[in-house]
Write a protein that holds these residues in place. Structure first.
Motif, PDB file in Angstrom:
ATOM      1  N   ALA A   1       0.830  -1.504  -0.126  1.00 40.94           N
ATOM      2  CA  ALA A   1       0.287  -0.030   0.119  1.00 40.94           C
ATOM      3  C   ALA A   1       0.223   1.368   0.004  1.00 40.94           C
ATOM      4  N   ALA A   2       0.717   2.621  -1.346  1.00 42.05           N
ATOM      5  CA  ALA A   2       1.797   3.255  -1.362  1.00 42.05           C
ATOM      6  C   ALA A   2       0.968   4.000  -2.236  1.00 42.05           C
ATOM      7  N   GLU A   3       2.100   5.075  -2.953  1.00 42.40           N
ATOM      8  CA  GLU A   3       1.320   5.547  -4.014  1.00 42.40           C
ATOM      9  C   GLU A   3       2.650   5.445  -4.984  1.00 42.40           C
ATOM     10  N   TYR A   4       2.154   5.082  -5.904  1.00 39.57           N
ATOM     11  CA  TYR A   4       2.480   4.615  -7.144  1.00 39.57           C
ATOM     12  C   TYR A   4       3.143   5.848  -8.683  1.00 39.57           C
ATOM     13  N   PHE A   5       4.225   6.495  -9.317  1.00 37.42           N
ATOM     14  CA  PHE A   5       4.096   7.435 -10.163  1.00 37.42           C
ATOM     15  C   PHE A   5       5.175   6.243 -10.548  1.00 37.42           C
ATOM     16  N   CYS A   6       4.278   6.167 -12.374  1.00 46.77           N
ATOM     17  CA  CYS A   6       5.583   6.311 -13.014  1.00 46.77           C
ATOM     18  C   CYS A   6       6.449   7.428 -14.786  1.00 46.77           C
ATOM     19  N   ALA A   7       7.161   7.414 -14.416  1.00 43.41           N
ATOM     20  CA  ALA A   7       8.161   8.322 -15.282  1.00 43.41           C
ATOM     21  C   ALA A   7       8.586   8.107 -16.704  1.00 43.41           C
ATOM     22  N   GLY A   8       9.078   9.293 -16.989  1.00 46.05           N
ATOM     23  CA  GLY A   8       9.764   9.205 -18.751  1.00 46.05           C
ATOM     24  C   GLY A   8      10.123  10.253 -18.855  1.00 46.05           C
ATOM     25  N   ARG A   9      11.414  10.124 -19.906  1.00 47.04           N
ATOM     26  CA  ARG A   9      12.132  10.930 -20.846  1.00 47.04           C
ATOM     27  C   ARG A   9      12.634  10.101 -21.872  1.00 47.04           C
ATOM     28  N   ARG A  10      12.682  11.303 -22.714  1.00 46.48           N
ATOM     29  CA  ARG A  10      13.158  11.054 -23.847  1.00 46.48           C
ATOM     30  C   ARG A  10      14.766  10.331 -23.718  1.00 46.48           C
ATOM     31  N   GLY A  11      15.630   9.871 -24.889  1.00 42.49           N
ATOM     32  CA  GLY A  11      16.708   8.957 -24.675  1.00 42.49           C
ATOM     33  C   GLY A  11      17.490  10.568 -24.360  1.00 42.49           C
ATOM     34  N   SER A  12      17.046  11.316 -25.283  1.00 42.30           N
ATOM     35  CA  SER A  12      18.428  12.445 -25.150  1.00 42.30           C
ATOM     36  C   SER A  12      18.022  13.496 -24.196  1.00 42.30           C
ATOM     37  N   ALA A  13      17.041  13.160 -23.904  1.00 46.31           N
ATOM     38  CA  ALA A  13      16.904  13.941 -22.397  1.00 46.31           C
ATOM     39  C   ALA A  13      17.494  14.145 -21.200  1.00 46.31           C
ATOM     40  N   ARG A  14      17.219  15.285 -20.274  1.00 42.45           N
ATOM     41  CA  ARG A  14      17.555  14.657 -19.079  1.00 42.45           C
ATOM     42  C   ARG A  14      16.791  15.320 -18.001  1.00 42.45           C
ATOM     43  N   GLN A  15      15.457  15.560 -18.839  1.00 39.77           N
ATOM     44  CA  GLN A  15      14.152  15.662 -17.219  1.00 39.77           C
ATOM     45  C   GLN A  15      13.332  14.271 -17.117  1.00 39.77           C
ATOM     46  N   LEU A  16      13.731  14.168 -16.472  1.00 37.15           N
ATOM     47  CA  LEU A  16      12.784  13.357 -16.060  1.00 37.15           C
ATOM     48  C   LEU A  16      10.780  13.905 -15.437  1.00 37.15           C
ATOM     49  N   THR A  17       9.729  12.838 -15.972  1.00 38.96           N
ATOM     50  CA  THR A  17       8.139  13.573 -16.476  1.00 38.96           C
ATOM     51  C   THR A  17       7.537  12.732 -15.778  1.00 38.96           C
TER      52      THR A  17
END
Lengths: 113, 114
Positions: free
Chosen positions: A86-102
């Motif tokens: 029981a918790a909160e789950y986050f999916c995250a992603g970025r393009r291969g060349s990007a630094r920033q995670l969304t």
């Protein structure tokens, strides 16, 4: 815009039941994808990540995720849920060349005894 | 191995006051991130440092937020003056490399602006 979407705000499952949390992405090329878990009052912990190769990724705590390009999805699964999941789950992603995670907006998981 | 440390854990201030948060990353991690997590949302990157240089601050409200990373180790995030909408959890994370492929998060600072 490149993003990650988690369509389910809240999911409730019984202990011992299987779990699937949904994540959809909208990156043009193959993205780098991640699943994080956040327990109350704690920071995020990485469960697993996908960069390339085998589309079924194994993570910690018995979690796995499958990358499906045709569906633009990276769903998280666990065959048998424990009360401690029981918790909160986050999916995250970025393009291969990007630094920033969304990050997605998260899915709150409740586990019933 | 010690994790990412943050302080304080909780802070309550009134609008227009100033506040500062401190972060100590994992030893040897070159990259440090500050995120803002508003209730019900995922973390949003405010600023990313590579050693002591800024590599991304595109989402930092620079009229009121500032951050620095002295000597490429500890970091401080400041809000001056605070607004009601700044109420959130401020998360610090660090990673070995610049791409942030595995970020390690601290416990966060919960800020309430009254």
């Amino acid at each position: 815009a490149q993003s990650v979407t988690q369509p389910d705000i809240h999911i409730t499952v019984s202990e011992g039941a299987s779990l699937e949390l949904r994540c959809n992405y909208s990156y043009g090329a193959t993205p780098y994808l991640f699943w994080y878990v956040q327990s109350p009052g704690q920071g995020l912990q990485l469960l697993l990540k996908y960069f390339s190769g085998d589309t079924l990724v194994q993570g910690i705590k018995g979690f796995e995720a499958e990358f499906k390009r045709s569906q633009s999805s990276f769903n998280l699964r666990k065959p048998s849920v424990h009360w401690s999941d029981a918790a909160e789950y986050f999916c995250a992603g970025r393009r291969g060349s990007a630094r920033q995670l969304t990050f997605g907006s998260g899915t709150q998981l409740t586990v019933l005894p | 191995e010690a994790g990412v440390a943050q302080s304080p854990r909780y802070k309550i201030i009134e609008k227009r006051q100033s506040v500062a948060f401190w972060c100590n990353p994992i030893s040897g991690h070159a990259t440090l991130y500050w995120y803002q997590q508003i209730l019900g949302q995922g973390p949003k990157l405010l600023i990313q440092f590579q050693n002591n240089g800024v590599v991304d601050d595109s989402q930092l409200p620079k009229d009121r937020f500032s951050a620095e990373r002295l000597k490429g180790v500890d970091s401080t995030l400041k809000i001056q003056p605070a607004k009601l909408e700044d109420s959130a959890v401020y998360l610090c994370a660090s990673s070995l490399g610049e791409r942030g492929d595995e970020q390690f998060f601290g416990p966060g600072t919960r800020l309430t602006v009254l």
